[in-house]
Scaffold this motif. Structure first.
Motif, mmCIF file in Angstrom:
data_model
loop_
_atom_site.group_PDB
_atom_site.id
_atom_site.type_symbol
_atom_site.label_atom_id
_atom_site.label_comp_id
_atom_site.label_asym_id
_atom_site.label_seq_id
_atom_site.Cartn_x
_atom_site.Cartn_y
_atom_site.Cartn_z
ATOM 1 N N ARG A 101 0.844 -1.188 0.000
ATOM 2 C CA ARG A 101 0.000 0.000 0.000
ATOM 3 C C ARG A 101 0.874 1.230 0.000
ATOM 4 N N ARG A 102 0.299 2.315 -0.467
ATOM 5 C CA ARG A 102 1.070 3.554 -0.501
ATOM 6 C C ARG A 102 1.136 4.177 0.878
ATOM 7 N N GLY A 103 2.136 5.013 1.063
ATOM 8 C CA GLY A 103 2.248 5.764 2.296
ATOM 9 C C GLY A 103 3.103 5.058 3.322
ATOM 10 N N GLU A 109 -1.099 5.540 11.128
ATOM 11 C CA GLU A 109 -1.517 6.231 12.345
ATOM 12 C C GLU A 109 -2.802 7.009 12.114
ATOM 13 N N ASP A 110 -2.929 7.653 10.947
ATOM 14 C CA ASP A 110 -4.165 8.379 10.624
ATOM 15 C C ASP A 110 -5.349 7.420 10.554
ATOM 16 N N MET A 111 -5.141 6.273 9.891
ATOM 17 C CA MET A 111 -6.221 5.288 9.801
ATOM 18 C C MET A 111 -6.598 4.778 11.191
ATOM 19 N N MET A 112 -5.610 4.557 12.031
ATOM 20 C CA MET A 112 -5.874 4.057 13.376
ATOM 21 C C MET A 112 -6.636 5.099 14.198
ATOM 22 N N LYS A 113 -6.281 6.364 14.063
ATOM 23 C CA LYS A 113 -6.995 7.429 14.786
ATOM 24 C C LYS A 113 -8.452 7.495 14.339
ATOM 25 N N LYS A 114 -8.685 7.399 13.021
ATOM 26 C CA LYS A 114 -10.059 7.422 12.509
ATOM 27 C C LYS A 114 -10.839 6.229 13.033
ATOM 28 N N TRP A 115 -10.198 5.064 13.051
ATOM 29 C CA TRP A 115 -10.873 3.866 13.533
ATOM 30 C C TRP A 115 -11.210 4.010 15.017
ATOM 31 N N MET A 116 -10.272 4.526 15.801
ATOM 32 C CA MET A 116 -10.502 4.710 17.238
ATOM 33 C C MET A 116 -11.642 5.683 17.484
ATOM 34 N N LYS A 117 -11.660 6.773 16.735
ATOM 35 C CA LYS A 117 -12.734 7.772 16.888
ATOM 36 C C LYS A 117 -14.075 7.140 16.546
ATOM 37 N N SER A 118 -14.126 6.424 15.432
ATOM 38 C CA SER A 118 -15.352 5.760 15.012
ATOM 39 C C SER A 118 -15.799 4.739 16.060
ATOM 40 N N SER A 119 -14.866 3.989 16.573
ATOM 41 C CA SER A 119 -15.164 2.976 17.573
ATOM 42 C C SER A 119 -15.708 3.616 18.847
ATOM 43 N N GLU A 120 -15.078 4.688 19.285
ATOM 44 C CA GLU A 120 -15.540 5.388 20.492
ATOM 45 C C GLU A 120 -16.941 5.949 20.283
ATOM 46 N N GLU A 121 -17.213 6.492 19.083
ATOM 47 C CA GLU A 121 -18.549 7.017 18.792
ATOM 48 C C GLU A 121 -19.592 5.907 18.844
ATOM 49 N N ARG A 122 -19.260 4.754 18.276
ATOM 50 C CA ARG A 122 -20.197 3.624 18.299
ATOM 51 C C ARG A 122 -20.433 3.131 19.725
ATOM 52 N N LEU A 123 -19.376 3.065 20.520
ATOM 53 C CA LEU A 123 -19.528 2.637 21.908
ATOM 54 C C LEU A 123 -20.384 3.621 22.700
ATOM 55 N N SER A 124 -20.182 4.915 22.468
ATOM 56 C CA SER A 124 -20.983 5.928 23.155
ATOM 57 C C SER A 124 -22.447 5.812 22.768
ATOM 58 N N ALA A 125 -22.705 5.626 21.472
ATOM 59 C CA ALA A 125 -24.078 5.486 20.998
ATOM 60 C C ALA A 125 -24.721 4.229 21.596
ATOM 61 N N LEU A 126 -23.972 3.146 21.661
ATOM 62 C CA LEU A 126 -24.489 1.907 22.233
ATOM 63 C C LEU A 126 -24.779 2.075 23.725
ATOM 64 N N ALA A 127 -23.878 2.738 24.446
ATOM 65 C CA ALA A 127 -24.074 2.970 25.873
ATOM 66 C C ALA A 127 -25.306 3.834 26.109
ATOM 67 N N ALA A 128 -25.488 4.870 25.291
ATOM 68 C CA ALA A 128 -26.661 5.740 25.418
ATOM 69 C C ALA A 128 -27.936 4.964 25.151
#
Length: 134
Positions: A101-103, A109-128
């Motif tokens: 892959r390129r890069g 690290e950028d992909m991992m940050k996006k995944w972590m943010k998405s994961s945290e958002e999903r967990l927050s939505a599930l908890a709510a």
């Protein structure tokens, strides 16, 4: 004793395909194995997607162990060509899963940050959602 030497390029016919690789009968009469990870620099899900019984291939001899097992690589023949983009010091570092892959590490690290943010958002939505359900 084998006439083959590590690093030599050989031709042979694919005689059997297994989930882990392909057995190749060489011109010398010996049989070697191209492990699935040595078929291509891209990800190979199934050996049958890249090779078929009866096809002739060229491969590089990676190793010959004391018991006579011959390890072959088709990928090594393409890896010997000059690398695109150059870049110093990396050497063999990018050859493991997803290495074509390129890069660089910054992209990962950028992909991992996006995944972590998405994961945290999903967990927050599930908890709510669970909190509302009580």
């Amino acid at each position: 004793m084998s006439q083959l030497a590590e690093g030599s390029v050989v031709s042979g016919e694919v005689v059997a395909i297994k989930p882990f690789g392909a057995f190749v009968k060489l011109e010398t009469g010996e049989t070697g194995l191209v492990h699935i990870s040595q078929i291509s620099s891209k990800f190979v899900e199934k050996v049958e997607d890249e090779l078929s019984v009866g096809s002739t291939i060229k491969a590089k001899v990676l190793s010959i162990d004391p018991s006579g097992k011959i390890s072959l690589s088709i990928k090594a023949l393409t890896d010997d060509r000059p690398q695109r983009g150059g870049g110093g010091g990396g050497g063999r570092g990018g050859r493991r899963g997803g290495g074509d892959r390129r890069g660089g590490p910054g992209d990962f690290e950028d992909m991992m940050k996006k995944w972590m943010k998405s994961s945290e958002e999903r967990l927050s939505a599930l908890a709510a959602k669970q909190k509302k359900g009580r």
